[in-house]
Every structure is written in C-alpha cells, then in structure tokens.
Design a protein around this motif. Structure first.
Motif, PDB file in Angstrom:
ATOM      1  N   ASN A 138       0.813  -1.218   0.000  1.00  0.00           N
ATOM      2  CA  ASN A 138       0.000   0.000   0.000  1.00  0.00           C
ATOM      3  C   ASN A 138       0.849   1.271   0.000  1.00  0.00           C
ATOM      4  O   ASN A 138       0.292   2.373   0.050  1.00  0.00           O
ATOM      5  CB  ASN A 138      -0.933   0.014   1.214  1.00  0.00           C
ATOM      6  N   GLN A 183       7.736  -3.187  -3.300  1.00  0.00           N
ATOM      7  CA  GLN A 183       6.617  -2.285  -3.072  1.00  0.00           C
ATOM      8  C   GLN A 183       6.190  -1.711  -4.416  1.00  0.00           C
ATOM      9  O   GLN A 183       6.851  -1.937  -5.424  1.00  0.00           O
ATOM     10  CB  GLN A 183       6.995  -1.178  -2.082  1.00  0.00           C
ATOM     11  N   PRO A 184       5.065  -0.988  -4.493  1.00  0.00           N
ATOM     12  CA  PRO A 184       4.606  -0.474  -5.783  1.00  0.00           C
ATOM     13  C   PRO A 184       5.676   0.324  -6.519  1.00  0.00           C
ATOM     14  O   PRO A 184       6.400   1.133  -5.922  1.00  0.00           O
ATOM     15  CB  PRO A 184       3.415   0.408  -5.400  1.00  0.00           C
ATOM     16  N   GLU A 232       5.339   2.748  -8.505  1.00  0.00           N
ATOM     17  CA  GLU A 232       5.092   4.198  -8.464  1.00  0.00           C
ATOM     18  C   GLU A 232       5.796   4.833  -7.273  1.00  0.00           C
ATOM     19  O   GLU A 232       6.327   5.947  -7.377  1.00  0.00           O
ATOM     20  CB  GLU A 232       3.591   4.475  -8.384  1.00  0.00           C
ATOM     21  N   ALA A 233       5.805   4.145  -6.152  1.00  0.00           N
ATOM     22  CA  ALA A 233       6.497   4.662  -4.970  1.00  0.00           C
ATOM     23  C   ALA A 233       8.003   4.685  -5.199  1.00  0.00           C
ATOM     24  O   ALA A 233       8.692   5.640  -4.819  1.00  0.00           O
ATOM     25  CB  ALA A 233       6.156   3.809  -3.749  1.00  0.00           C
ATOM     26  N   THR A 278       2.454   9.369  -2.454  1.00  0.00           N
ATOM     27  CA  THR A 278       2.155  10.369  -1.415  1.00  0.00           C
ATOM     28  C   THR A 278       2.944  10.074  -0.135  1.00  0.00           C
ATOM     29  O   THR A 278       3.481  10.989   0.509  1.00  0.00           O
ATOM     30  CB  THR A 278       0.646  10.385  -1.108  1.00  0.00           C
ATOM     31  N   ASP A 279       3.021   8.787   0.241  1.00  0.00           N
ATOM     32  CA  ASP A 279       3.819   8.411   1.405  1.00  0.00           C
ATOM     33  C   ASP A 279       5.276   8.819   1.217  1.00  0.00           C
ATOM     34  O   ASP A 279       5.932   9.293   2.153  1.00  0.00           O
ATOM     35  CB  ASP A 279       3.767   6.892   1.617  1.00  0.00           C
ATOM     36  N   SER A 324       2.555   4.421  -1.200  1.00  0.00           N
ATOM     37  CA  SER A 324       2.162   5.270  -2.319  1.00  0.00           C
ATOM     38  C   SER A 324       3.184   6.373  -2.551  1.00  0.00           C
ATOM     39  O   SER A 324       4.050   6.648  -1.710  1.00  0.00           O
ATOM     40  CB  SER A 324       0.803   5.923  -2.020  1.00  0.00           C
TER      41      SER A 324
END
Length: 310
Positions: free
Chosen positions: A119, A144-145, A147-148, A123-124, A121
C-alpha cells in the motif's frame, strides 16, 4: 536523527525459512530439516546491512498492526535505524515470505507477500522528502509499488542524492525509470529478464549492462554470484571478482547484503569500484551465517575481512 547516510524505501516481511533437500512437487509433502522465523524483506535487509556496516540509516515503509510489525520495530531499534517514516497500516498485515533453503547447496527459493508495504504510495514517499533530501544515498527495489519507487528515485535525484535501484523482483517497467538511477543493480537473472539478453556469459552480461545504460541509467552493476560483479557506465567498465567462501551456509539475503554495503561505501565517498568490493565483502560474510537480517556483518567484521584479502 539530524542527518542520514543511507535511506532505504522498501519492504519488511517476516521470513519463514524451511530447510529440506529439495522442494516438494505439487501434491507432495516432505519432512523438513529445519525451520526458523526472523526479520526479512529486501528493503529491511538492506537498511540493516547498511546500519551494521556503519551508516546512519533510515527506513521508509508500511507495516501492519500485528506481531510481525512488532518484530520489525524491534529489529530496526536494535541497529539504530531511523523509523520516523515507517507507517502503520490498519487495514493490511505485515508482509511475510516463504523461503526454501537447500540443505545440500545453501541455495534458496522464495515466495513473498508484501502485505502492508503493497500500500506504499507516492504520497507516502513525498511525505518523507525532507528525510530523503538529507541522505547521501537512496536505495529502493520493486517489492513495493513501482510508483512509490519512481517517486523516491525522482525526489532523491532532485536533491542531488545518489540513487540505487535494485530491480528485484524483476518486473516489466517503462524505461523512464532508469533516468532517475545512478546505479541499477540487478543480479544476472534479473538483468536477463529486464533486457531480454542472455547473461550466462561475460559478453552477454556486458550487453545487458550496456542495454540498461542505453535506457538511461548512469551505471549498471550486475551481480554474477560466485563470479563477481560487472560495473558498466559512467564509472567505466570493471569486472570485480567475488571473494571465495569455503563454507556457504545460506545465500538468502546475499544480494541485499551486497546492496546495503555498496550503498554505505558510496555514502562514504569510496570510488565505485571500491564500493563494489566493499559490497562483495558484506555479501561474502553474510552467506556464512543462516538467515537474512541476522546474517548481516558489522563494520569490524567487514574491515577485518578486507584486510585479510588485500
């Protein structure tokens, strides 16, 4: 922590390691020859390796509100890792990994579920920008994703921080990610997956490294197991032999040990080639112990190992 040397964006998972002579086939049950549970996850392993190798280190991730999450916090606390940007996810469990370790060779096979870290992101990551900006080196992977990972690499480069992408597990990605990478550090299998080039020969490994540089990375660093590592790009083209290890106990986490050590050496201003050699020493020491994070050597052990092999 006012300043950090190495920031790692990645996962923590609880490693559930089973030892046996071989993997079972579908429908078969085998008796094991050993079991252990301990801290793991590529990002966490790398940050522990970096901390023990002497770097002020910080972790960016998500964990669950559960016993595995508590294991993570205790693990990082023991090695002084900054966890100011470790988020507790109330909707997902902490990740876990099934690890098979061969009692014959020490080789491993792994299934990982990232859990709460899935999860993470962009944003994180942006919330941790001040932490990233204070670092000398930023490291991330693909557990992890993506995008992150891209956002972390982008932010780090925007602040002049050296970036390392360890593209594991190897996944299809847009070439634009490589423009944010000072170093891309796949193993030979991952490099083959990313480039479509057979890396089983020295020539193939160099072709794969060249492909990654052509796609935008400043340097490609392909680890080749017992053969060593190939560094190619702005730092030149260098083959760095591996250290011979007579007693291999467990190869799980060796790549993470290498990346953590490599990041530390770069953060200290060592040359890229010397940093590869330092990372190789960390990996060589790690495979002589069982487990992942527990196998990471400390700075005294690393320096003694390097002195003996000059």
């Amino acid at each position: 922590m006012n300043r950090v040397d190495v920031v790692v964006l990645g996962t923590f998972v609880a490693d559930l390691a089973f030892k046996a002579e071989r993997l079972p086939v579908v429908g078969e049950t085998l008796l094991g020859q050993g079991f252990a549970i301990g801290p793991g996850g590529k990002g966490s392993n790398q940050v522990i390796a970096a901390a023990r190798a002497g770097a002020r280190s910080a972790m960016i991730t998500r964990i669950g509100q559960d016993s595995f999450g508590e294991m993570a916090r205790q693990t990082w606390s023991q090695d002084g890792v900054d966890i100011s940007h470790v988020l507790v996810d109330e909707t997902a469990p902490t990740g876990a990994a099934f690890i098979f370790v061969s009692t014959k060779t020490g080789d491993n096979a792994i299934i990982i579920e990232s859990g709460a870290a899935a999860n993470l992101s962009a944003t994180d990551v942006r919330a941790a920008e001040r932490l990233i900006a204070k670092a000398n080196v930023f490291v991330t992977q693909f557990e992890q994703p993506i995008e992150a990972a891209i956002e972390g690499l982008r932010l780090a480069r925007s602040h002049g921080v050296t970036t390392i992408l360890n593209p594991a597990p190897a996944l299809p990605v847009e070439d634009t990610i490589y423009a944010h990478c000072d170093y891309v550090t796949p193993n030979e299998t991952e490099a083959a997956t990313l480039t479509g080039i057979d890396t089983s020969t020295d020539e193939g490994a160099l072709q794969a490294a060249s492909s990654l540089v052509e796609r935008g990375a400043r340097n490609a660093l392909i680890t080749l197991g017992a053969k060593g590592a190939l560094l190619h790009g702005e730092a030149g083209t260098h083959f760095v032999p591996a250290f011979h290890v007579a007693d291999v106990v467990d190869t799980t986490g060796a790549g993470d040990a290498f990346n953590g050590g490599f990041a530390v050496a770069l953060s200290e201003g060592q040359s890229p080639v010397d940093a590869v050699r330092f990372g190789a020493a960390v990996a060589a020491l790690s495979v002589q112990k069982a487990g992942t994070a527990p196998s990471m050597p400390n700075r005294t052990e690393i320096e003694a190992f390097l002195r003996e092999r000059r």
